[in-house]
Design an enzyme around this catalytic site. Structure first.
Site, PDB file in Angstrom:
ATOM      1  N   ASN A  11       0.873  -1.180   0.000  1.00  0.00           N
ATOM      2  CA  ASN A  11       0.000   0.000   0.000  1.00  0.00           C
ATOM      3  C   ASN A  11       0.908   1.228   0.000  1.00  0.00           C
ATOM      4  O   ASN A  11       1.476   1.582   1.024  1.00  0.00           O
ATOM      5  CB  ASN A  11      -0.896  -0.023   1.248  1.00  0.00           C
ATOM      6  CG  ASN A  11      -1.708   1.253   1.398  1.00  0.00           C
ATOM      7  OD1 ASN A  11      -1.835   2.036   0.446  1.00  0.00           O
ATOM      8  ND2 ASN A  11      -2.257   1.472   2.585  1.00  0.00           N
ATOM      9  N   LYS A  13       0.163   4.306  -0.369  1.00  0.00           N
ATOM     10  CA  LYS A  13      -0.431   5.546   0.155  1.00  0.00           C
ATOM     11  C   LYS A  13      -0.128   6.701  -0.817  1.00  0.00           C
ATOM     12  O   LYS A  13      -0.108   6.474  -2.019  1.00  0.00           O
ATOM     13  CB  LYS A  13       0.073   5.811   1.577  1.00  0.00           C
ATOM     14  CG  LYS A  13      -0.103   4.565   2.453  1.00  0.00           C
ATOM     15  CD  LYS A  13       0.105   4.804   3.914  1.00  0.00           C
ATOM     16  CE  LYS A  13      -0.092   3.489   4.657  1.00  0.00           C
ATOM     17  NZ  LYS A  13      -0.054   3.640   6.112  1.00  0.00           N
ATOM     18  N   HIS A 101      -9.642   1.841   4.711  1.00  0.00           N
ATOM     19  CA  HIS A 101      -8.358   1.932   5.427  1.00  0.00           C
ATOM     20  C   HIS A 101      -8.533   2.881   6.610  1.00  0.00           C
ATOM     21  O   HIS A 101      -9.282   3.867   6.525  1.00  0.00           O
ATOM     22  CB  HIS A 101      -7.278   2.448   4.471  1.00  0.00           C
ATOM     23  CG  HIS A 101      -5.909   2.351   5.069  1.00  0.00           C
ATOM     24  ND1 HIS A 101      -5.432   3.287   5.946  1.00  0.00           N
ATOM     25  CD2 HIS A 101      -4.943   1.407   4.950  1.00  0.00           C
ATOM     26  CE1 HIS A 101      -4.219   2.931   6.342  1.00  0.00           C
ATOM     27  NE2 HIS A 101      -3.897   1.790   5.752  1.00  0.00           N
ATOM     28  N   GLU A 103      -6.800   5.186   7.699  1.00  0.00           N
ATOM     29  CA  GLU A 103      -6.523   6.597   7.395  1.00  0.00           C
ATOM     30  C   GLU A 103      -7.729   7.254   6.719  1.00  0.00           C
ATOM     31  O   GLU A 103      -7.976   8.446   6.893  1.00  0.00           O
ATOM     32  CB  GLU A 103      -5.258   6.717   6.528  1.00  0.00           C
ATOM     33  CG  GLU A 103      -4.005   6.482   7.373  1.00  0.00           C
ATOM     34  CD  GLU A 103      -2.824   5.881   6.625  1.00  0.00           C
ATOM     35  OE1 GLU A 103      -2.820   5.868   5.379  1.00  0.00           O
ATOM     36  OE2 GLU A 103      -1.888   5.415   7.310  1.00  0.00           O
ATOM     37  N   GLU A 173      -5.906  -4.534  10.622  1.00  0.00           N
ATOM     38  CA  GLU A 173      -4.821  -3.574  10.820  1.00  0.00           C
ATOM     39  C   GLU A 173      -5.085  -2.779  12.091  1.00  0.00           C
ATOM     40  O   GLU A 173      -5.799  -1.761  12.044  1.00  0.00           O
ATOM     41  CB  GLU A 173      -4.751  -2.603   9.641  1.00  0.00           C
ATOM     42  CG  GLU A 173      -4.469  -3.236   8.304  1.00  0.00           C
ATOM     43  CD  GLU A 173      -3.848  -2.229   7.343  1.00  0.00           C
ATOM     44  OE1 GLU A 173      -2.708  -2.443   6.939  1.00  0.00           O
ATOM     45  OE2 GLU A 173      -4.497  -1.218   7.030  1.00  0.00           O
ATOM     46  N   GLY A 179       2.110   2.453  10.782  1.00  0.00           N
ATOM     47  CA  GLY A 179       3.106   3.508  10.635  1.00  0.00           C
ATOM     48  C   GLY A 179       3.791   3.899  11.930  1.00  0.00           C
ATOM     49  O   GLY A 179       4.477   4.914  11.987  1.00  0.00           O
ATOM     50  N   SER A 219       2.913  -1.907  10.454  1.00  0.00           N
ATOM     51  CA  SER A 219       4.355  -2.008  10.681  1.00  0.00           C
ATOM     52  C   SER A 219       4.937  -3.379  10.328  1.00  0.00           C
ATOM     53  O   SER A 219       5.906  -3.812  10.951  1.00  0.00           O
ATOM     54  CB  SER A 219       4.697  -1.628  12.123  1.00  0.00           C
ATOM     55  OG  SER A 219       4.370  -0.262  12.338  1.00  0.00           O
TER      56      SER A 219
END
Ligand code: PGA
Length: 262
Positions: A11, A13, A101, A103, A173, A179, A219
């Site tokens: 991914n 991003k 996701h 985010e 996730e 991250g 991560s």
């Protein structure tokens, strides 16, 4: 464990121009070994077409990489400035799409209901959805992690029919791991993955639930995926930061390839 091949999804991003995307794919090739795993790359919208074209050429040479998107709108078309429809992604060469996701949930206010409509639209248009779910650190500390993922899972797949299930991918996730460098322990990840598999089995039965690949994300790096990859219900990885560099992405691929289907 899913009946599909293990799967690793990069991914990217909001990283990489078209030129950088093509450079990455070329740089990945020397590391590529025809293997028993599927490799997907979720690239920025602007890089979908060129990357998919390059991957089509590579396919003729025995290299198999699929290109997909990181988001979409649920409408087929309409007055939604700045948005993109599943049909547009498909035409550009996308084969899958990441949906929900964290985010997107966190920074763009995406709700479970909106995410569910996108999952159904993606399936209708022939794009394989990767539905992302995961709890925050607070929710885990307050002992609510299981309730949160159960709610996200069932609202995300509401209305998905049994014959569409094999197209579905689910990524667990935990938000506290994305991250942050804080990876879930193999025990924590396996625990959540087996609960998810149980939830899916209760809904659709065993034969259908094992058609869904369950990915871990947060991560994931070459240094930490070996033990995670050994967990029975982890069918692969959704990789952010470590998918941006061909060498580290290739190491993840090779670690996962070693875990052949049992
Ligand atoms: P990360 O991102 O691997 O950089 O934690 C994973 C993701 O957001 O999908």
């Amino acid at each position: 464990m899913s009946v599909h091949l293990p799967l690793v999804v990069g991914n990217w991003k909001m990283h990489k121009t078209q030129r950088e995307a093509l450079g990455f794919i070329w740089d990945l090739i020397p590391f590529y070994q025809p293997s028993s795993i599927d490799i997907w790359l979720a690239v920025p919208y602007t890089a979908i077409h060129v990357s998919a074209e390059l991957c089509n050429t590579m396919r003729r040479r025995g290299v198999s990489l699929s290109i997909g998107a990181q988001n979409m709108h649920d409408a087929a078309e309409g007055p939604f400035t700045g948005e993109i429809a599943a049909g547009m992604l498909k035409e550009a060469g996308a084969q899958f799409v990441i949906i929900g996701h964290s985010e997107r949930r966190l920074y763009f206010g995406e709700t479970n209901d909106f995410i569910n409509r996108k999952v159904k639209r993606a399936l209708e248009e022939g794009l394989r959805p990767i539905l992302c779910i995961g709890e925050t650190r607070e929710e885990r500390e307050e002992g609510r992690a299981v309730n949160v993922i159960e709610e996200q899972l069932f609202s995300g797949i509401k209305g998905v029919s049994v014959h569409q299930v094999s197209q579905l991918v689910i990524a667990y996730e935990p938000m506290w791991a994305i991250g942050t460098g804080l990876v879930a322990s193999p025990f924590q990840a396996q625990e959540m993955h087996s609960l998810l598999r149980e939830m899916l089995t209760k809904t659709w039965g065993k034969d259908v639930s094992c058609q869904i690949s369950l990915l871990y994300g947060g991560s994931a790096k070459p240094e930490n995926i070996e033990n995670l990859a050994e967990q029975k219900e982890i069918d692969g990885f959704l990789v952010g930061g470590a998918s941006l560099v061909p060498e580290s992405f290739a190491r993840i691929i090779s670690t996962l390839s070693k875990r052949r289907k049992g």
